[in-house]
Design an enzyme around this catalytic site. Sequence first.
Site, PDB file in Angstrom:
ATOM      1  N   GLU A 183       0.907  -1.172  -0.202  1.00 26.34           N
ATOM      2  CA  GLU A 183       0.187   0.160  -0.034  1.00 26.34           C
ATOM      3  C   GLU A 183       0.733   1.390  -0.125  1.00 26.34           C
ATOM      4  OE1 GLU A 183      -3.426  -2.542   0.473  1.00 26.34           O
ATOM      5  OE2 GLU A 183      -1.308  -2.789   1.294  1.00 26.34           O
TER       6      GLU A 183
ATOM      7  N   CYS B  47       3.760  11.091   8.655  1.00 30.29           N
ATOM      8  CA  CYS B  47       4.696  10.934   7.745  1.00 30.29           C
ATOM      9  C   CYS B  47       5.904  10.210   8.439  1.00 30.29           C
ATOM     10  CB  CYS B  47       4.964  11.976   6.921  1.00 30.29           C
ATOM     11  SG  CYS B  47       6.406  11.734   5.788  1.00 30.29           S
TER      12      CYS B  47
ATOM     13  N   CYS C 208       8.802  13.316   6.892  1.00 28.44           N
ATOM     14  CA  CYS C 208       8.712  14.814   7.379  1.00 28.44           C
ATOM     15  C   CYS C 208       8.432  14.798   8.685  1.00 28.44           C
ATOM     16  CB  CYS C 208       7.676  15.524   6.638  1.00 28.44           C
ATOM     17  SG  CYS C 208       8.337  15.328   4.726  1.00 28.44           S
TER      18      CYS C 208
ATOM     19  N   HIS D 274       6.064  18.291  10.615  1.00 25.10           N
ATOM     20  CA  HIS D 274       4.670  18.293  10.665  1.00 25.10           C
ATOM     21  C   HIS D 274       4.335  18.876  12.335  1.00 25.10           C
ATOM     22  CE1 HIS D 274       2.164  16.825   7.600  1.00 25.10           C
ATOM     23  NE2 HIS D 274       3.148  15.773   7.093  1.00 25.10           N
TER      24      HIS D 274
ATOM     25  N   ARG E  99       9.893  18.406   0.973  1.00 24.79           N
ATOM     26  CA  ARG E  99       9.393  18.481  -0.282  1.00 24.79           C
ATOM     27  C   ARG E  99       8.280  19.618  -0.896  1.00 24.79           C
ATOM     28  NH1 ARG E  99       9.842  14.596   2.525  1.00 24.79           N
ATOM     29  NH2 ARG E  99      11.343  13.410   1.290  1.00 24.79           N
TER      30      ARG E  99
ATOM     31  N   SER F 218       2.883  16.966  -1.079  1.00 25.63           N
ATOM     32  CA  SER F 218       2.495  16.135  -2.082  1.00 25.63           C
ATOM     33  C   SER F 218       1.189  16.469  -2.742  1.00 25.63           C
ATOM     34  CB  SER F 218       2.747  14.608  -1.548  1.00 25.63           C
ATOM     35  OG  SER F 218       4.043  14.646  -1.482  1.00 25.63           O
TER      36      SER F 218
ATOM     37  N   CYS G 189       7.512  10.774  -1.468  1.00 21.29           N
ATOM     38  CA  CYS G 189       7.847   9.920  -0.264  1.00 21.29           C
ATOM     39  C   CYS G 189       8.307   8.428  -0.317  1.00 21.29           C
ATOM     40  CB  CYS G 189       6.652  10.017   0.872  1.00 21.29           C
ATOM     41  SG  CYS G 189       6.646  11.760   1.708  1.00 21.29           S
TER      42      CYS G 189
ATOM     43  N   CYS H  40       8.457   3.153  -5.576  1.00 22.07           N
ATOM     44  CA  CYS H  40       7.161   2.739  -6.097  1.00 22.07           C
ATOM     45  C   CYS H  40       7.601   1.679  -7.073  1.00 22.07           C
ATOM     46  CB  CYS H  40       7.328   3.922  -7.343  1.00 22.07           C
ATOM     47  SG  CYS H  40       6.733   5.337  -6.652  1.00 22.07           S
TER      48      CYS H  40
END
Lengths: 571, 170
Positions: A13, A60, A63, A67, A483, A506, A550, A553
């Site tokens: 996921e 996350c 980051c 946050h 980012r 993002s 992040c 893939c």
Amino acid sequence: MTRIVVDPVTRIEGHLRIEAVVEGGKITDAFSAGTMVRGIEKILKGRDPRDAWAFVERVCGVCTTVHALASVRTVEDAIGISVPKNAELVRNLMFCTQFIQDHVIHFYHLHALDWVDVVSALSADPEETSKIARTLSNWPKTSPGYFSDLQKRLKAFVDSGQLGIFANGYWGHPAFKLPKEVNLIGVAHYLEALEWQKEVVKIHTIFGGKNPHPNYLVGGVPCSFNLEEVNAINTEKLNFVAKLINDAVDFVEKVYIPDLMAIAGFYKDWAAIGGGLSNYLAYGDLPTKGYAYPEYFKFQRGAILDRDLTRVYDVNGKDENEIKEYIAHSWYKYEGGDTVGLHPWKGETEFNFTGPQPPYEQLNVEGKYSWLKTPRWKDNPMEVGPLARLLVGYGKGNAEIKEVVDEALKKLDVPVTALFSTLGRTAARGLETRLIARWIQEFFKELQDNLKSGEMKTHNGEKWDPSTWPAECEGVGLSEAPRGALAHWIKIKDKKIENYQLVVPSTWNASPRDVNGKRSAYEEALIGTPVAKEGEPLEIIRTIHSFDPCLACAVHLYDPDGKHIHQVTVN
Amino acid sequence: MRKTKTSIDSPRILILGIGNVLMGDEGVGVHVVNALDEAAFPPNVECLDGGVGSFLLLEPMQSVDKVILIDATIDGQEPGSVRRLTPKFSTDYPNTLTAHDIGLKDLLDAFYLMGTAPEVVLYAVSISGLQDMVMDLSPVLRPVVSKVAKMVTAEAAIPPVTVRSSPICA
């Protein structure tokens, strides 16, 4: 026509799926989908606002500290708290540490192997590699023996059949352009960066008490200074911080920047690829005279439209006509319907999943296709990130930013328009790391000077007690994550969180089309990108990685009917 | 950096729970570590709530001889099942080990290349799928926490079998 899908869904996921349409060797259309639902807003409702940072920090893993910073600022803004100078400095040190570590990791471990061919490094000449390395900088590890040992170890690793980190690359792809020896330097520094990064983050542990997920505090910072006391942050610990900072600066100046410039020199064609949107947004950060005075931030606040660097627009997070989130293509529903945009203070988080169950072959891009909402600034799609930050500073005539940007452009012999590209985005990340490496030294010196003069205060407790708060209030905390632009919005009612909304970088960059069909940054940046081998879409990976998404893939290649014909996993 | 009670001779062991406590059962690894009483362990054993720390966890992992990793996995097994695994390369990990640590396990391979990898024992707890944003464990997973806590406590008494070679890049 081919449809290429970049998607972690079938592997794990994840956050991001890219579908790109390729015609005549170039991308003609692209769709970006966030495939993991967020709903932190629901967890926060009804909680004590002073605790919010501890929850949002776990949204996350990369980051994490920013946050928390955005969260405490949001609450301070709502209640009307300003933090002492030492707290501002400590927060800036935490911020700088995060950026330096994150940018170096991004460059070497998440992006460099898009440009550096590991297999080619196996046949490099160690003597020649050493010669080249010595022209790049005076970093000590450049002997022929060092590169030869590394190469032997790398060969044994590859021969074992366990390529590990290197298993997923498109080695030998025609888009790799570096000489063998430069590839070997890249691999060496990939490994050195891994050793190096574990040290610099100790700054978070010292000032934040623990890592990962260091502590923050509404009204200041949760650390106490006492230069003589064993259990406080004392002279010994500060000396250790000084060493960590010096080592970090050394690595950035002698390894990261020389490598970046050397690699960029071989890939100047990428200064004309991947530009995408022509609008840029930065909230700015690193206050020097308090959060209320963004004109004194090291990274300034502003927006640029149509790449016109002569005009930087003001940005106001509280103006309900500026930042709005749309859901025309997102799996949410608003009370007012699918066409309205909502300012985050009025934000709603009602899920409305209408998509297929994973794994699926193709998204219904005419309808809703992402878990990300689509944020807009004055209804414009905006790119956020290192490039946006540097452009806003450049446009405002920031002397420090102009100096490092102009120096790099001159060295590479490219015009300022080269910045609007995949290469520009990757270069901007390195250049701002240089600046941050300077600024962290300034902040640390100022903190030490304060402490030496007896100024020890780290917390403003005046409004800690909720009985001092208004019955209802609202706030916004604007910040920057590595980012890009990050902001939290809060509404507080009866001392509890009534509404809490995050708009993360993002979301700006990776969001789906808006209600007018306008693409966001990832989608737009892929248009026109050449794809030499459809089975190995290295070029897509380069541009998407230049934004620093992040997660790792997996890439799948589909034919026009959506039939699965190839699968390659990429990091 | 996290504490300094470790004596020089004994092998250092890290019990590391990872996961996202905002996502229900996904955070089971963190719940297990929080259920442990660190003070009851000998000084060479350290417990760490790794949260979703990803690359930030490389430092604590690099500084010990053995890591006992506890994480959730969506592997199709009955929710609450626990497997003890001794992965070496990233490909040995259950490939549905959840999202937060993907970069971490990939980078572990780099440690093998550098000769600086700790011994890793993974306790993989099966969960049913990614959860809604809630902070509680599901009824099926709740009793598993004390069971896994006992397993990793016993594991921590077993010294690492490997001796780490010196890094080439340190």
